[in-house]
Enzyme design. Structure first.
Site, PDB file in Angstrom:
ATOM      1  N   ARG A  51      32.278  32.044  -6.596  1.00  0.00           N
ATOM      2  CA  ARG A  51      32.199  32.943  -7.083  1.00  0.00           C
ATOM      3  C   ARG A  51      33.508  33.896  -7.800  1.00  0.00           C
ATOM      4  O   ARG A  51      34.160  32.861  -8.395  1.00  0.00           O
ATOM      5  CB  ARG A  51      32.179  33.648  -5.224  1.00  0.00           C
ATOM      6  CG  ARG A  51      32.838  33.005  -3.661  1.00  0.00           C
ATOM      7  CD  ARG A  51      33.989  32.624  -3.982  1.00  0.00           C
ATOM      8  NE  ARG A  51      35.097  33.732  -4.105  1.00  0.00           N
ATOM      9  CZ  ARG A  51      36.310  33.676  -4.804  1.00  0.00           C
ATOM     10  NH1 ARG A  51      36.602  32.678  -5.697  1.00  0.00           N
ATOM     11  NH2 ARG A  51      36.705  35.038  -4.884  1.00  0.00           N
ATOM     12  N   GLY A  52      34.182  34.590  -7.504  1.00  0.00           N
ATOM     13  CA  GLY A  52      35.074  35.368  -8.401  1.00  0.00           C
ATOM     14  C   GLY A  52      34.555  35.685 -10.015  1.00  0.00           C
ATOM     15  O   GLY A  52      33.539  35.423  -9.987  1.00  0.00           O
ATOM     16  N   ARG A  88      24.004  38.356  -8.303  1.00  0.00           N
ATOM     17  CA  ARG A  88      24.613  38.914  -7.796  1.00  0.00           C
ATOM     18  C   ARG A  88      25.212  40.372  -8.745  1.00  0.00           C
ATOM     19  O   ARG A  88      25.592  40.863  -9.601  1.00  0.00           O
ATOM     20  CB  ARG A  88      25.897  38.127  -6.990  1.00  0.00           C
ATOM     21  CG  ARG A  88      25.752  36.940  -6.107  1.00  0.00           C
ATOM     22  CD  ARG A  88      27.443  37.093  -5.996  1.00  0.00           C
ATOM     23  NE  ARG A  88      28.283  38.190  -4.867  1.00  0.00           N
ATOM     24  CZ  ARG A  88      29.623  37.795  -4.671  1.00  0.00           C
ATOM     25  NH1 ARG A  88      30.389  36.309  -5.286  1.00  0.00           N
ATOM     26  NH2 ARG A  88      29.878  38.290  -3.872  1.00  0.00           N
ATOM     27  N   GLN A 199      38.173  35.318   1.468  1.00  0.00           N
ATOM     28  CA  GLN A 199      38.527  34.637   0.783  1.00  0.00           C
ATOM     29  C   GLN A 199      40.316  34.519   0.901  1.00  0.00           C
ATOM     30  O   GLN A 199      40.757  33.671  -0.004  1.00  0.00           O
ATOM     31  CB  GLN A 199      37.931  35.544  -0.419  1.00  0.00           C
ATOM     32  CG  GLN A 199      36.342  34.988  -0.499  1.00  0.00           C
ATOM     33  CD  GLN A 199      35.176  36.672   0.237  1.00  0.00           C
ATOM     34  OE1 GLN A 199      36.488  37.047   1.547  1.00  0.00           O
ATOM     35  NE2 GLN A 199      35.016  37.155  -0.408  1.00  0.00           N
ATOM     36  N   ASP A 240      36.328  43.025  -9.503  1.00  0.00           N
ATOM     37  CA  ASP A 240      34.939  42.849  -9.824  1.00  0.00           C
ATOM     38  C   ASP A 240      33.767  43.930 -11.435  1.00  0.00           C
ATOM     39  O   ASP A 240      33.385  43.073 -11.804  1.00  0.00           O
ATOM     40  CB  ASP A 240      33.860  42.831  -8.903  1.00  0.00           C
ATOM     41  CG  ASP A 240      33.901  41.598  -7.926  1.00  0.00           C
ATOM     42  OD1 ASP A 240      35.371  42.149  -7.162  1.00  0.00           O
ATOM     43  OD2 ASP A 240      33.343  40.383  -8.233  1.00  0.00           O
ATOM     44  N   ASN A 250      36.981  46.216  -6.291  1.00  0.00           N
ATOM     45  CA  ASN A 250      36.551  45.177  -6.145  1.00  0.00           C
ATOM     46  C   ASN A 250      36.817  45.265  -4.899  1.00  0.00           C
ATOM     47  O   ASN A 250      35.993  45.962  -3.668  1.00  0.00           O
ATOM     48  CB  ASN A 250      38.582  45.096  -6.502  1.00  0.00           C
ATOM     49  CG  ASN A 250      38.852  43.607  -6.159  1.00  0.00           C
ATOM     50  OD1 ASN A 250      38.349  42.716  -6.936  1.00  0.00           O
ATOM     51  ND2 ASN A 250      39.683  43.201  -5.098  1.00  0.00           N
ATOM     52  N   LYS A 251      36.796  43.839  -4.480  1.00  0.00           N
ATOM     53  CA  LYS A 251      36.913  43.396  -3.013  1.00  0.00           C
ATOM     54  C   LYS A 251      37.237  44.521  -2.023  1.00  0.00           C
ATOM     55  O   LYS A 251      37.963  44.981  -2.107  1.00  0.00           O
ATOM     56  CB  LYS A 251      37.319  41.958  -2.705  1.00  0.00           C
ATOM     57  CG  LYS A 251      36.952  41.235  -1.321  1.00  0.00           C
ATOM     58  CD  LYS A 251      35.797  41.105  -0.956  1.00  0.00           C
ATOM     59  CE  LYS A 251      34.946  40.427  -1.506  1.00  0.00           C
ATOM     60  NZ  LYS A 251      33.564  40.782  -2.332  1.00  0.00           N
TER      61      LYS A 251
HETATM   62  O1  MRU Z   1      32.879  38.637  -3.212  1.00  0.00           O
HETATM   63  P1  MRU Z   1      34.181  37.400  -4.343  1.00  0.00           P
HETATM   64  O2  MRU Z   1      34.754  36.209  -3.610  1.00  0.00           O
HETATM   65  O3  MRU Z   1      32.943  37.351  -5.523  1.00  0.00           O
HETATM   66  O4  MRU Z   1      34.556  38.940  -4.856  1.00  0.00           O
HETATM   67  C1  MRU Z   1      35.706  38.016  -5.727  1.00  0.00           C
HETATM   68  C2  MRU Z   1      36.799  39.150  -5.877  1.00  0.00           C
HETATM   69  O5  MRU Z   1      36.355  40.478  -5.804  1.00  0.00           O
HETATM   70  C3  MRU Z   1      37.927  39.005  -7.201  1.00  0.00           C
HETATM   71  O6  MRU Z   1      38.889  39.732  -6.360  1.00  0.00           O
HETATM   72  C4  MRU Z   1      37.174  39.311  -8.164  1.00  0.00           C
HETATM   73  O7  MRU Z   1      36.001  39.008  -8.820  1.00  0.00           O
HETATM   74  C5  MRU Z   1      38.505  39.327  -9.608  1.00  0.00           C
HETATM   75  S1  MRU Z   1      38.389  37.666  -9.507  1.00  0.00           S
HETATM   76  C6  MRU Z   1      39.545  37.030 -10.365  1.00  0.00           C
END
Ligand code: MRU
Length: 356
Positions: A51-52, A88, A199, A240, A250-251
């Site tokens: 993920r990320g 995703r 996370q 993201d 972002n998250k």
């Molecule tokens: O749902 P995830 O764990 O993939 O979300 C990740 C994030 O929101 C990160 O902050 C984002 O992907 C940047 S990663 C360098």
């Protein structure tokens, strides 16, 4: 970066197999997993074994390599690319990486196609490492400045995991932190737990521990009071998808941290490689926001007294739950964007100044 004193990247290609660190098993188990087919790659992205934003892009690129190994046929490749993009929806790096691969591979019908695909996937990976390293060097200057003024430990709050585990190496938000730590600047990180999948606790704190960076996990609602008490010097988060106007997706929960930071005059930076910029969407309401299974909220997993992993229900059985995975922080709350090319204002002018 290091795990147990050994250097790893999050993804690598060996004997026609893609190797990943299964992030659903961290922090309690360290498991390297093999991806042998495109379906394996799609599954790894969907279930968040990887993920990320940058890492899912790289996994998708290697997913296309696996597709060619499985069945060297253009229509199969096209279908694989569509399925990977759909795995995703929010992080733009996924589509960016697949589009970049397909530009090289579409219409190539000879034996060279596998080599072309492997070379391009490797180029995506190496470029991300390079970009993240430069994000670190650019962000380091901001931390250095604060450290010089404060003459004490710099407290940095981050949300989710935008660390090396979310990229290939270094991370985005964590890269300036790792660079500062390596330079001997005293830093301490407040790691937002980041419900529902944690996370921040499971991955950010874990990777900072492995690198020896002091950090403290906080519940997601704690950042506000820490800011009011002057215990946060700056925030750095990842993204993201960042729109050309500087709005940052972002998250989930990032937006609330940015509001609190604004109210307390605390700089709020977003670190990103250019592969995370969406130059097409103009209105943040058009960003596809992923909604995940509500069981990610209602069940938690952890170690029991016997060191066995257990999954338990924590909500009333009859309750409904909603699990939106991302939110958008308007550009006006973002102090600056830390990119591989430098730090800019979160605006079209700022981004175009660096990238176009
Ligand atoms: O749902 P995830 O764990 O993939 O979300 C990740 C994030 O929101 C990160 O902050 C984002 O992907 C940047 S990663 C360098």
């Amino acid at each position: 970066m290091q795990i147990n004193g050994k250097t790893y990247r999050t993804i690598w290609f060996e004997n026609n197999i893609v190797k990943i660190i299964d992030q659903t098993r961290l922090p309690h188990r360290f498991v390297i997993k093999d991806l042998k087919t495109t379906k394996d790659s799609i599954n790894a992205i969907k279930t968040m074994e990887v993920r990320g934003a940058p890492l899912i892009g790289a996994t998708a690129a290697y997913g296309l390599v696996l597709s060619i190994i499985e069945n060297n046929d253009q229509s199969f490749l096209k279908k694989s690319s569509e399925d990977l993009i759909a795995s995703r929806p929010t992080a733009i790096n996924l589509k960016w990486a697949v589009d970049r691969m397909m530009k090289k591979l579409s219409g190539v019908n000879n034996n060279e196609i596998l080599k072309i695909a492997i070379d391009e996937a490797k180029a995506i990976v190496e470029e991300d490492v390079d970009f993240c390293k430069n994000i670190g060097l650019n962000g380091l200057k901001i931390i250095e400045e604060i450290a010089k003024k404060k003459k004490d430990t710099v407290n940095i709050l981050t949300h989710c995991n935008a660390g090396w585990l979310a990229t290939i190496d270094w991370g985005t938000a964590t890269s300036p932190i790792y660079h500062a730590h390596k330079k001997g600047i005293k830093v301490h990180v407040w790691a937002d737990e980041t419900r529902p999948r944690n996370q921040g606790a499971n991955l950010t704190s874990y990777e900072l521990n492995e690198e020896g960076v002091p950090n403290t996990i906080i519940a997601d609602n704690t950042g506000g009071i820490l800011m009011q008490r002057n215990q946060v010097d700056m925030c750095i988060v990842g993204t993201d998808r960042t729109l050309s106007n500087g709005d940052v997706c972002n998250k989930i929960g990032t937006y609330l941290k940015a509001l609190a930071a604004k109210d307390n005059n605390i700089p709020f930076y977003v670190a990103l490689p250019s592969s995370t910029i969406d130059w097409n969407i103009k209105d943040h309401k058009d960003i596809p926001i992923e909604e995940r299974n509500s069981e990610e909220l209602s069940y938690v997993e952890g170690l029991d007294k016997n060191n066995k992993l257990q999954k338990v229900l924590i909500y009333p059985q009859k309750s409904k739950a909603m699990n939106l995975a991302f939110d958008v922080t308007p550009a006006k709350y973002v102090t600056g964007l830390i990119t591989e090319k430098g730090v800019c204002e979160a605006s079209e002018k700022g981004l175009k100044g660096l990238f176009k």
